[in-house]
Write an enzyme that holds these catalytic residues in place. Structure first.
Site, PDB file in Angstrom:
ATOM      1  N   ASP A   1       5.136 -33.854  -1.187  1.00  0.00           N
ATOM      2  CA  ASP A   1       5.805 -34.000   0.244  1.00  0.00           C
ATOM      3  C   ASP A   1       6.406 -32.482   0.575  1.00  0.00           C
ATOM      4  O   ASP A   1       6.304 -31.835  -0.221  1.00  0.00           O
ATOM      5  CB  ASP A   1       6.956 -34.882   0.236  1.00  0.00           C
TER       6      ASP A   1
ATOM      7  N   HIS B   1       6.889 -32.871  -4.809  1.00  0.00           N
ATOM      8  CA  HIS B   1       6.966 -31.990  -3.859  1.00  0.00           C
ATOM      9  C   HIS B   1       6.195 -30.667  -4.133  1.00  0.00           C
ATOM     10  O   HIS B   1       6.290 -30.265  -5.188  1.00  0.00           O
ATOM     11  CB  HIS B   1       8.638 -31.832  -3.410  1.00  0.00           C
TER      12      HIS B   1
END
Length: 279
Positions: free
Chosen positions: A101, A246
């Site tokens: 992400d 991430h």
């Protein structure tokens, strides 16, 4: 998202998202990296930001992104309005999904792509529109390597605090910039912080996207140490799980190093690393 530290209350929001209950059953196809198509049934549990710097050209376009130039046989069906996101993909065999992400980020995304390329696996990248717009070559690199690019809003706001127009701006501008760069609109989206509401489900569906959450949260954004990130992935590994990590939003060097450790271990354990495909 350019810096996750500027948005308060992330821990509380993630705890809230984790409390969502059981959800609807939906059908997808998970594509094996070698090309095999695996039918899957996925069942999932259950202050407004400023305007995006880049905005989609028209509301009509944003509500019909899947009709632009694609041959009918390649168009997935427009999704129904969900009441919960996908969290896992049971029924796909000994396979897992890796997702990243907040990027792309020129400091970390290239190393993540290199590791995935080394092991010839595909992942999902839920990009923020502002990051995609600033790093268009990286978006193209993600697409060229065959990874799935999803919509993660433009500025990573708390969507539940936005008006319908605000949600439409955040998702619509991001979908358009992804399509402008790659030639294809995103078919998946993920709410920042995992905070979903009726507006986000309805508007995402109008734009042709299915909601994707996660099963295993590495909490790598807290920088807990490489060993801890690896342990969380290994402890959570199971057929059909979706792993959240991430590639932007802060110092992601631990995430990069951890991927280099847990990915070959998962493959040695016989897991296929796959991505979902809409049918």
């Amino acid at each position: 998202m350019k810096n996750d530290q500027r948005l308060p209350g992330r821990r509380a929001l993630l705890r809230l998202a984790a409390g969502l209950g059981a959800a609807a059953v939906v059908h997808v196809i998970a594509a094996d990296p070698a090309g095999e198509q695996l039918r899957a049934t996925a069942s999932s549990p259950a202050g407004a930001a400023g305007p995006p710097a880049f905005r989609a050209k028209s509301t009509a376009y944003r509500l019909q992104p899947m009709t632009a130039g694609a041959p009918p046989r390649f168009r997935p069906a427009v999704p129904p309005v969900r009441t919960r996101p996908f969290e896992e993909l049971p029924g796909i065999g000994h396979a897992m999904v890796l997702s990243f992400d907040d990027g792309p980020d020129p400091l970390y995304t290239p190393d993540i792509l290199a590791t995935l390329r080394e092991h010839d696996v595909r992942a999902m990248f839920f990009v923020c529109g502002e990051m995609a717009n600033d790093n268009q070559d990286l978006v193209r690199a993600i697409a060229d390597d065959g990874h799935t690019i999803g919509n993660h809003s433009w500025t990573h706001p708390l969507v539940t605090g936005l008006s319908r127009a605000g949600v439409r701006d955040e998702l619509g501008a991001t979908s358009e910039v992804i399509e402008r760069i790659t030639g294809a609109p995103p078919l998946w989206y993920r709410a920042p912080y995992g905070a979903w509401n009726r507006n986000s489900f309805e508007i995402g569906a109008e734009m042709g996207m299915e909601p994707m959450a996660w099963t295993v949260d590495t909490l790598d954004w807290t920088e807990p140490g490489v060993g801890t990130i690896v342990r969380r992935v290994r402890d959570g590994a199971a057929p059909g799980v979706v792993v959240l990590a991430h590639d932007a939003g802060g110092d992601r060097s631990q995430s990069v190093t951890a991927l280099r450790r847990y990915l070959p271990e998962l493959l040695d354990d016989g897991y296929r690393i796959t991505v979902p495909q809409r049918r």
